[in-house]
Design a protein around this motif. Structure first.
Motif, PDB file in Angstrom:
ATOM      1  N   GLN A 102      91.731  20.426  40.345  1.00 56.18           N
ATOM      2  CA  GLN A 102      92.266  21.242  41.437  1.00 56.18           C
ATOM      3  C   GLN A 102      91.379  21.146  42.674  1.00 56.18           C
ATOM      4  O   GLN A 102      91.872  21.056  43.808  1.00 56.18           O
ATOM      5  CB  GLN A 102      92.372  22.712  41.000  1.00 56.18           C
ATOM      6  CG  GLN A 102      93.570  23.033  40.136  1.00 56.18           C
ATOM      7  CD  GLN A 102      93.586  24.496  39.738  1.00 56.18           C
ATOM      8  OE1 GLN A 102      92.893  24.896  38.800  1.00 56.18           O
ATOM      9  NE2 GLN A 102      94.338  25.296  40.460  1.00 56.18           N
ATOM     10  N   LEU A 105      92.054  17.967  44.463  1.00 54.14           N
ATOM     11  CA  LEU A 105      93.358  18.021  45.122  1.00 54.14           C
ATOM     12  C   LEU A 105      93.311  18.865  46.391  1.00 54.14           C
ATOM     13  O   LEU A 105      93.866  18.487  47.436  1.00 54.14           O
ATOM     14  CB  LEU A 105      94.400  18.583  44.156  1.00 54.14           C
ATOM     15  CG  LEU A 105      94.809  17.665  43.001  1.00 54.14           C
ATOM     16  CD1 LEU A 105      95.523  18.463  41.916  1.00 54.14           C
ATOM     17  CD2 LEU A 105      95.708  16.537  43.508  1.00 54.14           C
ATOM     18  N   MET A 123      97.858  24.196  43.355  1.00 53.61           N
ATOM     19  CA  MET A 123      97.799  22.817  42.861  1.00 53.61           C
ATOM     20  C   MET A 123      97.648  22.738  41.341  1.00 53.61           C
ATOM     21  O   MET A 123      97.283  21.710  40.798  1.00 53.61           O
ATOM     22  CB  MET A 123      96.644  22.043  43.524  1.00 53.61           C
ATOM     23  CG  MET A 123      96.623  22.095  45.046  1.00 53.61           C
ATOM     24  SD  MET A 123      98.091  21.367  45.815  1.00 53.61           S
ATOM     25  CE  MET A 123      97.828  19.634  45.497  1.00 53.61           C
ATOM     26  N   GLU A 126     100.014  20.048  39.644  1.00 57.15           N
ATOM     27  CA  GLU A 126      99.606  18.668  39.911  1.00 57.15           C
ATOM     28  C   GLU A 126      98.312  18.341  39.163  1.00 57.15           C
ATOM     29  O   GLU A 126      98.146  17.226  38.651  1.00 57.15           O
ATOM     30  CB  GLU A 126      99.416  18.448  41.415  1.00 57.15           C
ATOM     31  CG  GLU A 126      98.965  17.058  41.809  1.00 57.15           C
ATOM     32  CD  GLU A 126      99.948  15.949  41.438  1.00 57.15           C
ATOM     33  OE1 GLU A 126      99.583  14.772  41.572  1.00 57.15           O
ATOM     34  OE2 GLU A 126     101.076  16.254  40.999  1.00 57.15           O
TER      35      GLU A 126
END
Length: 259
Positions: A102, A105, A123, A126
């Motif tokens: 995270q 990202l 995030m 993802e």
């Protein structure tokens, strides 16, 4: 005509009277795995550091997707779509696997301020997708301090993928890993390269890994490229055997099969 993903031309770097890299030229296409091998002191790490902006060359050029990277900082090169893993892993030990990804990202999105707000949810999806991609989906909530070294290497790959790279530089990606983990690690990297059309340049001392997964190989010795070509061509090259692999080398079944 579309330029190569990575184009290196006449790259050189010296420290005093010691020439670490001498007139190195090569290219890399999307989806290709290019191995850079050579004995200790051959210039591999210096070459890598020039590619991602950690040090600047004395002469020569580096182009990524046609753009000259001269004068760019590592972060600026990263923003061009270049990921990198290192010989020694660097993660935040007290943070979980998910949180480490995270963080990468959020940094890519320019939203690190979210760390002090709602970062626990930001995030998250993802981050979990990237962790699953490298086989770390069962360790999402484990602090990195508890991970085995092979898992740290996998996590580092997930972090390197956080900026959706076009080019991935992997410096000794299997160093310190058990043989089975080495095979699994490079299989994951090869699958990602093929599926996402990422070009991968990697250095490696394990010849099983090199010969099984590399599309092409370049061999450095004392800063110069002494051989370049397919795994089969490199395996049979007398200069490579004499300079790096050793005259008495016997190749494993994996290398012979790939060749």
């Amino acid at each position: 005509m579309t330029p190569p993903l990575l184009q290196v031309e006449h790259l050189s770097k010296a420290y005093g009277g010691v020439h670490a890299v001498r007139d190195v030229s090569f290219s890399l296409e999307a989806g290709e795995l290019l191995a850079m091998i050579g004995p200790n002191g051959a210039g591999k790490s210096t070459c890598f550091n020039m590619l991602n902006g950690q040090i600047w060359p004395d002469s020569g050029s580096v182009r990524i997707a046609g753009r000259d990277t001269a004068g760019l900082t590592p972060r600026e090169v990263w923003r061009l779509g270049v990921g990198r893993t290192f010989q020694i892993t660097a993660t935040f030990p007290s943070m979980t696997v998910r949180e480490n990804v995270q963080l990468a990202l959020l940094s890519h999105e320019g939203r690190l301020w979210r760390l002090f707000g709602y970062a626990a949810a930001d995030m998250r999806g993802e981050a979990e997708r990237l962790c699953a991609l490298v086989g770390m989906d069962r360790a999402l909530d484990r602090p990195c301090a508890e991970l085995a070294y092979g898992d740290l290497k996998r996590l580092e790959l997930a972090v390197a993928l956080a900026n959706a790279p076009k080019l991935l530089l992997m410096d000794e990606p299997t160093a310190g890993m058990a043989p089975a983990d080495r095979v699994a690690m490079m299989r994951v990297a090869a699958e990602i390269a093929a599926e996402q059309r990422i070009g991968i340049l990697f250095t490696e001392h394990d010849m099983d890994v090199v010969f099984e997964h590399a599309s092409r190989i370049i061999v450095l010795d004392r800063g110069r490229i002494i051989a370049a070509g397919s795994p089969a061509a490199i395996r049979d090259d007398p200069a490579v055997k004499a300079t790096y692999l050793g005259e008495g080398l016997t190749f494993s079944a994996a290398e012979a099969t790939h060749a």
